[in-house]
Scaffold this active site. Structure first.
Site, mmCIF file in Angstrom:
data_model
loop_
_atom_site.group_PDB
_atom_site.id
_atom_site.type_symbol
_atom_site.label_atom_id
_atom_site.label_comp_id
_atom_site.label_asym_id
_atom_site.label_seq_id
_atom_site.Cartn_x
_atom_site.Cartn_y
_atom_site.Cartn_z
ATOM 1 N N GLU A 14 0.099 10.184 12.239
ATOM 2 C CA GLU A 14 -0.764 11.162 11.570
ATOM 3 C C GLU A 14 -0.700 11.018 10.053
ATOM 4 O O GLU A 14 -1.729 11.009 9.369
ATOM 5 C CB GLU A 14 -0.363 12.572 11.989
ATOM 6 C CG GLU A 14 -0.574 12.808 13.461
ATOM 7 C CD GLU A 14 0.191 13.986 14.014
ATOM 8 O OE1 GLU A 14 0.042 14.232 15.221
ATOM 9 O OE2 GLU A 14 0.943 14.656 13.275
ATOM 10 N N ILE A 100 -2.546 18.653 10.893
ATOM 11 C CA ILE A 100 -2.796 18.030 12.188
ATOM 12 C C ILE A 100 -1.602 18.239 13.117
ATOM 13 O O ILE A 100 -0.469 18.399 12.668
ATOM 14 C CB ILE A 100 -3.112 16.518 12.004
ATOM 15 C CG1 ILE A 100 -3.460 15.849 13.340
ATOM 16 C CG2 ILE A 100 -2.000 15.799 11.271
ATOM 17 C CD1 ILE A 100 -4.007 14.426 13.201
ATOM 18 N N CYS A 101 -1.878 18.233 14.407
ATOM 19 C CA CYS A 101 -0.876 18.309 15.467
ATOM 20 C C CYS A 101 -0.214 19.683 15.465
ATOM 21 O O CYS A 101 -0.886 20.688 15.618
ATOM 22 C CB CYS A 101 0.131 17.165 15.315
ATOM 23 S SG CYS A 101 1.219 16.902 16.736
ATOM 24 N N ALA A 102 1.093 19.753 15.257
ATOM 25 C CA ALA A 102 1.792 21.034 15.207
ATOM 26 C C ALA A 102 1.669 21.698 13.836
ATOM 27 O O ALA A 102 1.904 22.894 13.706
ATOM 28 C CB ALA A 102 3.270 20.833 15.544
ATOM 29 N N SER A 147 -6.563 19.481 13.138
ATOM 30 C CA SER A 147 -6.790 18.500 14.190
ATOM 31 C C SER A 147 -5.656 18.587 15.206
ATOM 32 O O SER A 147 -4.611 19.182 14.939
ATOM 33 C CB SER A 147 -6.876 17.097 13.575
ATOM 34 O OG SER A 147 -7.273 16.144 14.527
#
Length: 180
Positions: A14, A100-102, A147
């Site tokens: 990422e 993004i992600c967590a 995201s």
């Protein structure tokens, strides 16, 4: 200038995909370590030497802040008080913040998602406090870009290029990479 923050346990795909695509689009970007050292290890043991330490950042000259996910990287971002203060100042100024992600969890815990749509890694939706939760790969809601995870890193990075330089620049970067 755009800053991508690195904390021990960050998701390498990422962070580095965002840096790579922004640089390909001729957007100045620096990696920023929130740790005590410039050498930061990601969640898969890959060491990355950040361009600068957090205290060296010129936040008033920065155009966007980007938070990669990963664990425990996201927790380390959540626990960094000075970073959270900069995020709040950026938000209040209407400047863009991407996660993004967590990492959208950082924004939720800082109270920055109220009135925004947002997405996060599957199963972490409760961390999007105040947001309208979406399941899209990337969600752009005013000055907040979120995201879902490593598999959406290219889409995320291209959305950052589009936000900063326009859709044509994102199309050109995507074409250069043979990405559809």
């Amino acid at each position: 200038m755009v800053y991508v923050f690195l904390a021990t346990g960050f998701e390498e795909v990422e962070a580095l995909t965002a840096v790579d695509l922004l640089r390909r689009a001729d957007i100045q970007v620096k990696t920023v370590s929130i740790m005590e050292d410039k050498l930061v290890y990601g969640s898969h043991g890959i060491g990355v030497e950040a361009d600068i330490l957090f205290k060296e950042g010129l936040y008033d000259r920065c155009a966007m802040l980007i938070l990669p996910g990963g664990m425990p990287g996201t927790i380390n971002l959540c626990n960094h008080g000075e970073l959270n203060e900069e995020l709040k100042l950026f938000y209040e100024a209407g400047k863009p913040i991407a996660a993004i992600c967590a990492a959208p969890m950082v924004l939720g815990r800082a109270g920055l998602l109220s009135g925004h749509e947002a997405t996060i890694y599957d199963g972490m939706e409760e961390e999007l406090a105040g947001a309208v939760v979406r399941s899209d790969r990337v969600v752009v809601s005013k000055n907040i870009i979120t995201s879902k995870g490593p598999g959406t890193a290219m889409d995320f990075a291209l959305s950052l290029v589009a936000y900063l330089k326009g859709a044509e620049a994102a199309r050109e970067t995507s074409a250069e990479l043979l990405y559809k």
